[in-house]
Design an enzyme around this catalytic site. Structure first.
Site, PDB file in Angstrom:
ATOM      1  N   GLY A 154       0.862  -1.184   0.000  1.00  0.00           N
ATOM      2  CA  GLY A 154       0.000   0.000   0.000  1.00  0.00           C
ATOM      3  C   GLY A 154       0.896   1.231   0.000  1.00  0.00           C
ATOM      4  O   GLY A 154       2.090   1.165  -0.356  1.00  0.00           O
ATOM      5  N   ILE A 156       2.267   2.935   2.417  1.00  0.00           N
ATOM      6  CA  ILE A 156       3.455   2.893   3.290  1.00  0.00           C
ATOM      7  C   ILE A 156       4.509   1.955   2.701  1.00  0.00           C
ATOM      8  O   ILE A 156       5.705   2.269   2.679  1.00  0.00           O
ATOM      9  CB  ILE A 156       3.064   2.488   4.734  1.00  0.00           C
ATOM     10  CG1 ILE A 156       2.147   3.554   5.342  1.00  0.00           C
ATOM     11  CG2 ILE A 156       4.305   2.292   5.596  1.00  0.00           C
ATOM     12  CD1 ILE A 156       1.511   3.170   6.678  1.00  0.00           C
ATOM     13  N   ALA A 236       3.692  -2.531  11.170  1.00  0.00           N
ATOM     14  CA  ALA A 236       2.257  -2.633  10.851  1.00  0.00           C
ATOM     15  C   ALA A 236       1.459  -2.901  12.126  1.00  0.00           C
ATOM     16  O   ALA A 236       1.031  -1.943  12.798  1.00  0.00           O
ATOM     17  CB  ALA A 236       2.055  -3.712   9.793  1.00  0.00           C
ATOM     18  N   ARG A 237       1.262  -4.174  12.449  1.00  0.00           N
ATOM     19  CA  ARG A 237       0.588  -4.529  13.695  1.00  0.00           C
ATOM     20  C   ARG A 237       1.268  -5.758  14.282  1.00  0.00           C
ATOM     21  O   ARG A 237       1.647  -6.679  13.548  1.00  0.00           O
ATOM     22  CB  ARG A 237      -0.897  -4.832  13.453  1.00  0.00           C
ATOM     23  CG  ARG A 237      -1.775  -3.596  13.252  1.00  0.00           C
ATOM     24  CD  ARG A 237      -1.898  -2.740  14.515  1.00  0.00           C
ATOM     25  NE  ARG A 237      -2.772  -1.592  14.346  1.00  0.00           N
ATOM     26  CZ  ARG A 237      -2.378  -0.377  13.952  1.00  0.00           C
ATOM     27  NH1 ARG A 237      -1.106  -0.136  13.696  1.00  0.00           N
ATOM     28  NH2 ARG A 237      -3.259   0.608  13.841  1.00  0.00           N
ATOM     29  N   GLU A 266       0.703  -5.786  22.679  1.00  0.00           N
ATOM     30  CA  GLU A 266       1.038  -4.407  23.026  1.00  0.00           C
ATOM     31  C   GLU A 266       0.143  -3.883  24.156  1.00  0.00           C
ATOM     32  O   GLU A 266      -1.066  -4.109  24.101  1.00  0.00           O
ATOM     33  CB  GLU A 266       0.804  -3.571  21.755  1.00  0.00           C
ATOM     34  CG  GLU A 266       1.761  -2.440  21.589  1.00  0.00           C
ATOM     35  CD  GLU A 266       1.642  -1.838  20.195  1.00  0.00           C
ATOM     36  OE1 GLU A 266       1.962  -2.522  19.209  1.00  0.00           O
ATOM     37  OE2 GLU A 266       1.203  -0.693  20.122  1.00  0.00           O
ATOM     38  N   HIS A 284       5.876   1.652  19.323  1.00  0.00           N
ATOM     39  CA  HIS A 284       4.825   2.066  18.383  1.00  0.00           C
ATOM     40  C   HIS A 284       4.944   3.567  18.056  1.00  0.00           C
ATOM     41  O   HIS A 284       4.035   4.359  18.339  1.00  0.00           O
ATOM     42  CB  HIS A 284       3.429   1.738  18.932  1.00  0.00           C
ATOM     43  CG  HIS A 284       2.396   1.585  17.848  1.00  0.00           C
ATOM     44  ND1 HIS A 284       1.323   0.715  17.942  1.00  0.00           N
ATOM     45  CD2 HIS A 284       2.256   2.199  16.638  1.00  0.00           C
ATOM     46  CE1 HIS A 284       0.585   0.798  16.840  1.00  0.00           C
ATOM     47  NE2 HIS A 284       1.133   1.693  16.033  1.00  0.00           N
ATOM     48  N   GLY A 286       5.604   4.728  14.886  1.00  0.00           N
ATOM     49  CA  GLY A 286       5.525   4.909  13.429  1.00  0.00           C
ATOM     50  C   GLY A 286       5.054   6.285  13.005  1.00  0.00           C
ATOM     51  O   GLY A 286       5.635   6.910  12.122  1.00  0.00           O
TER      52      GLY A 286
HETATM   53  C1  DGY Z   1      -1.860   3.765  12.637  1.00  0.00           C
HETATM   54  O1  DGY Z   1      -2.279   4.877  12.299  1.00  0.00           O
HETATM   55  O2  DGY Z   1      -2.494   2.733  12.405  1.00  0.00           O
HETATM   56  C2  DGY Z   1      -0.560   3.733  13.290  1.00  0.00           C
HETATM   57  O3  DGY Z   1      -0.277   2.494  13.838  1.00  0.00           O
HETATM   58  C3  DGY Z   1      -0.476   4.819  14.332  1.00  0.00           C
HETATM   59  O4  DGY Z   1       0.840   5.021  14.657  1.00  0.00           O
END
Ligand code: DGY
Length: 318
Positions: A154, A156, A236-237, A266, A284, A286
């Site tokens: 995507g 990112i 990501a997650r 988390e 976290h 990002g």
């Molecule tokens: C999101 O926007 O999903 C990110 O993980 C936030 O940092």
């Protein structure tokens, strides 16, 4: 006049936009909002602005009978039961786009940190242990000519690929469908199957959304496919990776290292990771730049305002 409930602290410029829609109540503390306070506030809320730490499920929705929109201040929305919202006629929105660069920057930073052993180096200096330059001290891996495998191409994923190209890496990717030909050409990126990506990449980066389909996508079998000199990057997650299997692979030399911004449970982190020098761990971060968090708050607020005004959301989650 609408009533908007914001379940956590967000930048002021987001709140200002929300105030154009009506009365705004927000939880102004960093610790999570207690459920009884949240439910009391939701009782007459028309919009809820939520954070990724909120679970928006039937219990949340039961407490909010007037709700028209849940505006998540995040691009990921795995914290929201979207089907349950839609079944009650509640729109769901997210904040794509505005955090692309910040998250791609972090993926690049984690890649550099883990391949060049920067966390280890920092810990050595801070430990106060004596050290001096030597030819073979803390040798890492260079990126030039190495392959980046992106899982989830995507916005990112594409932005990280562009950064990696500037560092001399070549790019393969795994996605549900090929990206457009112009993007493939610009990034010189090739669509491959997941197995090929895992088996041939020097750096495997997870940039896909979290869902049932991606739960433990990187498990013991996937890690076994990776080369012993390869690295995993996850911005990501957390639950996309089986953290216990990752610890084993990092410990036993199954892979060379991991750079993690997100964790399976988390904010808890697998204790095995904490002991490993070849794991770079950040909390976290990002999207954690001043500009990005402001842009996320403004976009979430605009989404809420549009739905409250009876107009289509800017970023509806289908
Ligand atoms: C999101 O926007 O999903 C990110 O993980 C936030 O940092």
């Amino acid at each position: 006049m609408s009533r908007v409930v914001v379940t956590g602290r967000i930048p002021d410029d987001g709140l200002e936009i929300l105030r154009t829609a009506g009365e705004v109540w927000s939880w102004e503390h960093d610790e999570p909002i207690p459920v009884d306070v949240r439910n009391e506030q939701l009782a007459d809320a028309d919009a809820a602005v939520t954070l990724l730490t909120d679970r928006v499920d039937d219990a949340f929705l039961d407490a909010a009978p007037r709700l028209k929109v849940v505006a998540n201040v995040a691009v990921g929305y795995n914290n929201i039961d979207v089907a349950a919202c839609h079944a009650r006629g509640v729109a769901v929105t997210n904040t794509p786009g505005v955090l692309t660069d910040a998250t791609a920057d972090l993926a690049m930073a984690l890649t550099l940190m883990v391949t060049r052993r920067l966390g280890e180096g920092e810990r050595l200096i801070r430990s106060g242990q004596p050290w001096k330059w030597s030819m073979f001290m803390m040798l890492g891996a260079g990126l030039q000519g190495r392959q980046l495998g992106i899982v989830g191409m995507g916005a990112i994923g594409e932005a990280f690929a562009a950064r990696a190209r500037a560092f001399g890496m070549r790019v393969v990717y795994h996605n549900r469908r090929a990206v457009d030909a112009e993007t493939e050409a610009r990034l010189d990126a090739r669509l491959v199957g997941l197995h090929e990506l895992l088996e041939t990449s020097d750096v495997v980066s997870l940039n896909c959304p979290y869902s049932d389909a991606t739960h433990h996508l990187v498990d013991e079998a996937a890690l076994d496919r990776m080369r012993p000199d390869a690295y995993v990057i996850n911005t990501a997650r957390g639950p996309i990776v089986d953290e216990a299997a990752l610890v084993e692979a990092l410990r036993d030399g199954g892979i060379a290292g991991a750079g993690l911004d997100v964790f399976e449970h988390e904010p808890d982190v697998h204790p095995g990771l904490l002991e490993l020098d070849n794991a770079v761990l950040v909390p976290h971060l990002g999207s954690a730049t001043v500009e990005t968090r402001s842009a996320m708050a403004r976009l979430a607020a605009r989404n809420a305002v549009e739905v409250l005004a009876g107009r289509p959301a800017v970023n509806p989650v289908a």
